[in-house]
Design a protein around this motif. Structure first.
Motif, short mmCIF file in Angstrom:
data_model
loop_
_atom_site.label_atom_id
_atom_site.label_comp_id
_atom_site.label_asym_id
_atom_site.label_seq_id
_atom_site.Cartn_x
_atom_site.Cartn_y
_atom_site.Cartn_z
N LEU A 208 0.61 -0.86 0.09
CA LEU A 208 0.02 -0.05 -0.01
C LEU A 208 1.19 1.49 -0.18
N TYR A 209 1.82 0.88 0.62
CA TYR A 209 3.25 2.04 0.47
C TYR A 209 4.53 1.88 0.13
N PRO A 210 4.68 2.10 -1.08
CA PRO A 210 6.09 1.21 -1.35
C PRO A 210 6.71 2.07 -1.02
N ASP A 211 6.61 3.36 -1.02
CA ASP A 211 7.70 4.21 -0.88
C ASP A 211 7.84 4.52 0.37
N LEU A 212 7.26 4.00 1.56
CA LEU A 212 7.28 4.57 2.63
C LEU A 212 7.91 3.09 3.28
N GLN A 213 8.89 3.41 4.48
CA GLN A 213 10.12 2.70 5.42
C GLN A 213 9.34 2.13 6.22
N MET A 214 8.64 1.09 6.41
CA MET A 214 8.21 0.93 7.78
C MET A 214 8.64 0.05 9.07
N PRO A 215 7.71 -0.34 9.94
CA PRO A 215 8.48 0.49 11.24
C PRO A 215 9.18 -1.28 11.30
N GLU A 216 9.52 -0.62 12.57
CA GLU A 216 10.78 -2.14 12.25
C GLU A 216 10.44 -2.43 13.32
N LEU A 217 10.18 -3.52 13.95
CA LEU A 217 9.85 -5.25 15.16
C LEU A 217 11.04 -5.18 16.29
N ILE A 218 11.12 -5.15 17.21
CA ILE A 218 11.80 -5.57 17.69
C ILE A 218 10.97 -6.12 19.09
N ILE A 219 11.75 -7.13 18.94
CA ILE A 219 11.16 -8.51 20.01
C ILE A 219 11.83 -8.27 21.11
N LYS A 220 11.48 -8.19 23.14
CA LYS A 220 12.44 -8.38 23.37
C LYS A 220 12.53 -9.18 24.71
N SER A 221 13.28 -10.56 25.09
CA SER A 221 12.90 -10.90 25.77
C SER A 221 12.65 -11.03 27.65
N LYS A 222 12.03 -11.20 28.32
CA LYS A 222 12.75 -11.45 29.21
C LYS A 222 13.55 -12.56 30.32
N ASN A 223 12.67 -14.02 29.55
CA ASN A 223 13.83 -14.86 29.29
C ASN A 223 15.43 -14.72 29.83
N GLU A 224 15.79 -15.60 30.26
CA GLU A 224 16.89 -15.88 30.45
C GLU A 224 18.58 -15.69 29.08
N ASN A 225 19.32 -14.96 29.17
CA ASN A 225 19.91 -14.38 28.06
C ASN A 225 18.87 -14.52 26.74
N GLY A 226 17.96 -13.60 27.19
CA GLY A 226 17.01 -12.98 25.93
C GLY A 226 15.86 -14.55 25.14
N ALA A 227 16.29 -15.33 25.81
CA ALA A 227 15.94 -16.38 24.83
C ALA A 227 14.54 -16.39 24.54
N ASP A 228 14.37 -17.56 23.49
CA ASP A 228 12.80 -17.35 23.09
C ASP A 228 12.25 -18.84 23.83
N PHE A 229 10.80 -19.00 23.71
CA PHE A 229 10.28 -20.16 24.49
C PHE A 229 9.24 -20.75 23.66
N LYS A 230 8.70 -21.61 24.26
CA LYS A 230 7.04 -22.65 23.45
C LYS A 230 6.44 -22.76 24.64
N PHE A 231 5.28 -22.68 23.52
CA PHE A 231 3.91 -23.03 24.45
C PHE A 231 3.39 -23.32 24.00
N PRO A 232 1.95 -24.32 24.37
CA PRO A 232 1.09 -25.06 23.46
C PRO A 232 -0.25 -23.95 23.57
N PHE A 233 -0.46 -24.12 21.99
CA PHE A 233 -1.46 -23.54 21.98
C PHE A 233 -2.37 -23.30 20.13
N MET A 234 -3.73 -23.40 20.27
CA MET A 234 -3.93 -23.55 18.53
C MET A 234 -3.39 -22.79 17.96
N LEU A 235 -2.69 -23.05 17.31
CA LEU A 235 -2.17 -21.92 16.65
C LEU A 235 -2.90 -20.56 15.49
N SER A 236 -3.60 -21.76 14.86
CA SER A 236 -4.82 -20.42 13.91
C SER A 236 -5.81 -19.61 15.07
#
Length: 420
Positions: A208-236
């Protein structure tokens, strides 16, 4: 007509004779960990007997609505679809072999296809009810919540059986891992799911905005060492919840950013601020905070953001957007052979081989198609799984959205699928 609707003896005698059974995640987990032919047949007969009870209870609730509400075209379509399914289930013969179960699974898939139209009809029905003011806001919210929650329960029960059948046919001797809570639940990577949902939103906005810079996504994890984590859920469900939150964050950030640049007199292009997601967990729950600098919103609008009841003018605009969406995307079409409306766009689901979903069609709608009730739908899905969704906003600055999700593997004995 009104007399036939309220004096349906078949329905009345059925709901008075049978009672819905409570189903918990603990039961789903225990049943599916080690499968056998007898378990598959037992599961099939449970679905065969349980779904008509739950449909009957929901139909009875519809009968308590004011007649002008049930006489709404979209709400009556839902009632007719439920009643047709109720009759088909209650007449279905007992399943005694795997071959009979295979036919039953195909029967279930066909009915799931028919019921894909429920959500679009529910959206349009709610908007028309808001326009006509035939239900008070709190009554409309209660009605929408109960219909959506019961729909989730029935689909979990049905899709779980389809998936168990598929798993058993593929590997009859398999034993599930200790973290298994049901075939329809995935071990979801928090970072991966956030990235995928954000990328889908950002990529579409870029067209929709081909000439516009898109906002960056920054993910901050409060887990030890900023690690990812998994959890069970319905993906849809998770994709839909993340997707709706990102749609609001990215869209408001871009619009506010464009406004700031248009008012910038020195000619310098100000880059858009990032969307920051902070995620944390403990043994019982996971919390995501979505922070944007999209200008925020006022307290009056924020107080109504979770309600399905809208001002008639806003509801009329949203309804026009939805009609336009349906016309352009063929989201909803009539199957003239059986008279039922169907959603026709196939989209991938989780582990099983059933591959259609209304939620993913909604999340892929054009950004200009404002429906006004997407966040209320989101909140119902979050509430259903014992979570919470809150929004805090400062006008002229931005918005923080807090999503809290219970860890389903620690909540198995507590979380019960709604009975109706």
């Amino acid at each position: 007509n009104s007399q036939h609707f309220h004096q349906n003896e078949i329905l009345l005698s059925y709901v008075n004779q049978y009672k819905a059974h409570p189903v918990t995640l603990k039961q789903l987990a225990g049943f599916g960990k080690k499968l056998s032919e007898s378990k598959i047949i037992s599961s099939a007969n449970f679905v065969r007997s349980e779904i008509p009870i739950r449909l009957g209870l929901k139909l009875q609730e519809f009968q308590l609505l004011p007649f002008e509400v049930i006489n709404n075209y979209h709400i009556s379509q839902i009632y007719d679809s439920y009643y047709k399914s109720f009759n088909l289930f209650r007449k279905y013969p007992k399943i005694e072999t795997l071959q009979e179960n295979d036919k039953f699974v195909e029967f279930l898939k066909e009915l799931l296809d028919d019921h894909l139209a429920i959500l679009p009809h529910l959206v349009m029905g709610a908007l028309e009810i808001s326009i006509s003011k035939s239900l008070k806001q709190e009554k409309l919210d209660e009605f929408m919540s109960t219909v959506l929650r019961s729909r989730i329960s029935r689909r979990v029960i049905v899709e779980e059986h389809i998936s168990l059948t598929h798993s058993f046919l593929k590997n009859p001797n398999a034993t599930k891992s200790n973290d298994y809570i049901g075939d329809v639940f995935h071990q979801c990577s928090a970072m991966e799911t956030l990235q995928k949902s954000a990328n889908a939103t950002r990529n579409y906005l870029q067209t929709l905005y081909p000439d516009l810079q898109m906002p960056e996504l920054i993910i901050k994890s409060k887990n030890e060492n900023g690690a990812d984590f998994k959890f069970p859920f319905m993906l849809s469900h998770l994709h839909y919840i993340f997707g709706e939150i990102f749609r609001n964050s990215f869209k408001s950030t871009i619009e506010f950013h464009l406004k700031k640049n248009s008012n910038n007199n020195d000619g310098k292009i100000i880059p858009p601020p990032p969307i920051v997601v902070t995620m944390m967990q403990n043994k019982d729950k996971i919390v995501f905070r979505f922070s944007d600098k999209g200008g925020g919103t006022d307290s009056t609008r924020l107080s109504k953001i979770w309600s399905f009841g809208k001002d008639p003018i806003l509801a009329s605009e949203s309804l026009a957007n939805y009609h336009d969406l349906i016309q352009k995307s063929k989201l909803l079409e009539i199957n003239h052979e059986n008279g039922l409306a169907q959603v026709l766009t196939p989209t991938p689901l989780e582990n099983n081989n059933y591959t259609k979903s209304t939620l993913s069609d909604l999340i892929k709608r054009p950004f200009r198609s404002r429906l006004g009730i997407s966040l209320p739908i989101c909140k119902v899905y979050v509430d259903y799984w014992n979570g919470d969704l809150k929004m805090y906003s400062l006008r002229g600055s931005g918005t923080d959205t807090y999503l809290s999700l219970r860890k389903l593997d620690s909540d198995q004995s507590v979380l019960q699928l709604d009975r109706a």
